[in-house]
Write a protein that holds these residues in place. Structure first.
Motif, PDB file in Angstrom:
ATOM      1  N   GLN A 182     -10.696  93.906 -83.557  1.00 60.83           N
ATOM      2  CA  GLN A 182      -9.488  93.623 -82.793  1.00 60.83           C
ATOM      3  C   GLN A 182      -8.633  94.881 -82.629  1.00 60.83           C
ATOM      4  OE1 GLN A 182     -10.373  91.136 -81.290  1.00 60.83           O
ATOM      5  NE2 GLN A 182      -8.856  89.575 -81.705  1.00 60.83           N
ATOM      6  N   GLU A 183      -8.584  95.717 -83.652  1.00 56.12           N
ATOM      7  CA  GLU A 183      -7.857  96.986 -83.521  1.00 56.12           C
ATOM      8  C   GLU A 183      -8.520  97.872 -82.470  1.00 56.12           C
ATOM      9  OE1 GLU A 183      -5.844  97.614 -87.924  1.00 56.12           O
ATOM     10  OE2 GLU A 183      -7.809  98.494 -87.513  1.00 56.12           O
ATOM     11  N   SER A 207      -7.509  98.771 -74.802  1.00 56.63           N
ATOM     12  CA  SER A 207      -6.931  97.962 -73.726  1.00 56.63           C
ATOM     13  C   SER A 207      -5.861  98.683 -72.925  1.00 56.63           C
ATOM     14  CB  SER A 207      -6.325  96.683 -74.313  1.00 56.63           C
ATOM     15  OG  SER A 207      -5.126  96.977 -75.031  1.00 56.63           O
ATOM     16  N   ALA A 213      -5.036  87.412 -77.711  1.00 60.21           N
ATOM     17  CA  ALA A 213      -5.755  88.562 -77.154  1.00 60.21           C
ATOM     18  C   ALA A 213      -7.002  88.143 -76.392  1.00 60.21           C
ATOM     19  CB  ALA A 213      -6.116  89.540 -78.268  1.00 60.21           C
ATOM     20  N   LYS A 238     -10.295  96.880 -79.841  1.00 59.95           N
ATOM     21  CA  LYS A 238     -10.049  96.323 -78.519  1.00 59.95           C
ATOM     22  C   LYS A 238      -8.615  96.591 -78.063  1.00 59.95           C
ATOM     23  CE  LYS A 238     -11.953  92.248 -79.555  1.00 59.95           C
ATOM     24  NZ  LYS A 238     -12.529  90.873 -79.408  1.00 59.95           N
ATOM     25  N   LEU A 239      -7.669  96.451 -78.973  1.00 61.25           N
ATOM     26  CA  LEU A 239      -6.283  96.723 -78.611  1.00 61.25           C
ATOM     27  C   LEU A 239      -6.103  98.189 -78.225  1.00 61.25           C
ATOM     28  CD1 LEU A 239      -3.351  95.872 -78.339  1.00 61.25           C
ATOM     29  CD2 LEU A 239      -3.061  96.299 -80.801  1.00 61.25           C
ATOM     30  N   THR A 259      -3.438  87.378 -82.863  1.00 61.72           N
ATOM     31  CA  THR A 259      -4.839  87.126 -82.568  1.00 61.72           C
ATOM     32  C   THR A 259      -5.646  86.896 -83.837  1.00 61.72           C
ATOM     33  OG1 THR A 259      -6.775  87.992 -81.383  1.00 61.72           O
ATOM     34  CG2 THR A 259      -5.431  89.582 -82.581  1.00 61.72           C
ATOM     35  N   VAL A 278       2.016  93.549 -84.074  1.00 60.79           N
ATOM     36  CA  VAL A 278       0.641  93.065 -83.936  1.00 60.79           C
ATOM     37  C   VAL A 278       0.276  92.302 -85.200  1.00 60.79           C
ATOM     38  CG1 VAL A 278      -1.788  93.716 -83.709  1.00 60.79           C
ATOM     39  CG2 VAL A 278      -0.035  94.973 -82.436  1.00 60.79           C
ATOM     40  N   LEU A 331       1.593  90.546 -80.377  1.00 62.43           N
ATOM     41  CA  LEU A 331       0.202  90.157 -80.217  1.00 62.43           C
ATOM     42  C   LEU A 331      -0.181  89.367 -81.464  1.00 62.43           C
ATOM     43  CD1 LEU A 331      -2.347  90.601 -78.367  1.00 62.43           C
ATOM     44  CD2 LEU A 331      -3.052  92.309 -80.053  1.00 62.43           C
ATOM     45  N   GLY A 386      -1.477  98.662 -76.097  1.00 60.39           N
ATOM     46  CA  GLY A 386      -0.958  98.780 -77.456  1.00 60.39           C
ATOM     47  C   GLY A 386       0.501  99.191 -77.548  1.00 60.39           C
TER      48      GLY A 386
END
Length: 234
Positions: A131-132, A138, A12, A134-135, A124, A147, A122, A141
């Motif tokens: 991170q959740e 983004s 990621a 950002k996904l 990462t 993930v 994904l 998703g």
């Protein structure tokens, strides 16, 4: 290739979206805050030492970075760091956690073009909540079939991920900007490793490239990934 690929896994941070540049900007701000106590180069060295010590305690991500900055500030000031500096360090970390996501070139087009033809994962490292976030921001998703947010990326971790998703290691490609975390361990787990260089890479993510390995490839950017996979499958 005797068999087709079934799975393409992506890192990621600094593979799909910008990340390290925000750490560098924050580190510059940190140097300004402590300019009366340490030279920038010396401060950078002390901070990296703290990060190296603490990654096993706090894991990867912004929260661990913030705690390492606080620890470094206490050390270089010999316990005299002003409370306002600690407050500023916390504020910089909060700013990083709230920063909007900026996709890297070709990220959306490449993942979209491969989705549906391959299992898209994904994989990462980092703080789970961040991170959740950002996904989710983004816009990528819905393109992922799975993930995996992990604390470390080792051959054993990749092998477990492949098994969990019913993936043959030899039919899986891991794509990322870290030779240490994305490329080398994925190859050692039996998969393919595709290196996508990023202009900024954290010092603790450096490793030698597995030059000459039959399952190692390097591409200039994500736009070159679909043609590479097509060429490998011929």
């Amino acid at each position: 290739m005797m068999e087709k690929f079934t799975t393409v896994a992506f890192d990621a941070d600094d593979t799909l979206w910008h990340n390290e540049r925000f750490f560098r900007l924050t580190q510059d701000r940190f140097a300004t805050l402590l300019a009366d106590f340490a030279e920038p180069d010396h401060l950078d060295e002390r901070l990296l030492e703290a990060e190296r010590r603490n990654v096993g305690r706090y894991g990867f991500g912004i929260k661990g970075f913030m705690l390492s900055m606080i620890e470094t500030a206490i050390e270089v000031t010999e316990d005299r760091v002003p409370a306002r500096v600690i407050r500023e360090i916390i504020a910089t970390g909060q700013d990083m956690l709230a920063h909007p996501i900026e996709l890297l070139p070709h990220a959306l087009d490449t993942v979209s073009s491969l989705a549906g033809r391959y299992r898209i994962l994904l994989v990462t490292k980092g703080d789970l909540l961040d991170q959740e976030r950002k996904l989710a921001q983004s816009g990528l998703g819905d393109l992922f079939d799975g993930v995996e947010i992990v604390s470390q990326k080792t051959p054993a971790v990749y092998a477990a991920i492949f098994e969990r998703h019913g993936v043959r290691a030899e039919g899986a490609i891991m794509v990322g900007n870290s030779m240490k975390s994305d490329v080398v361990p994925a190859i050692e787990a039996g998969g393919w490793g595709v290196y996508v260089p990023h202009g900024l890479t954290w010092a603790l993510e450096h490793a030698d490239a597995p030059e000459g390995h039959p399952r190692f490839r390097e591409i200039p950017d994500l736009g070159a990934l679909p043609p590479l996979i097509a060429a490998l499958e011929r």
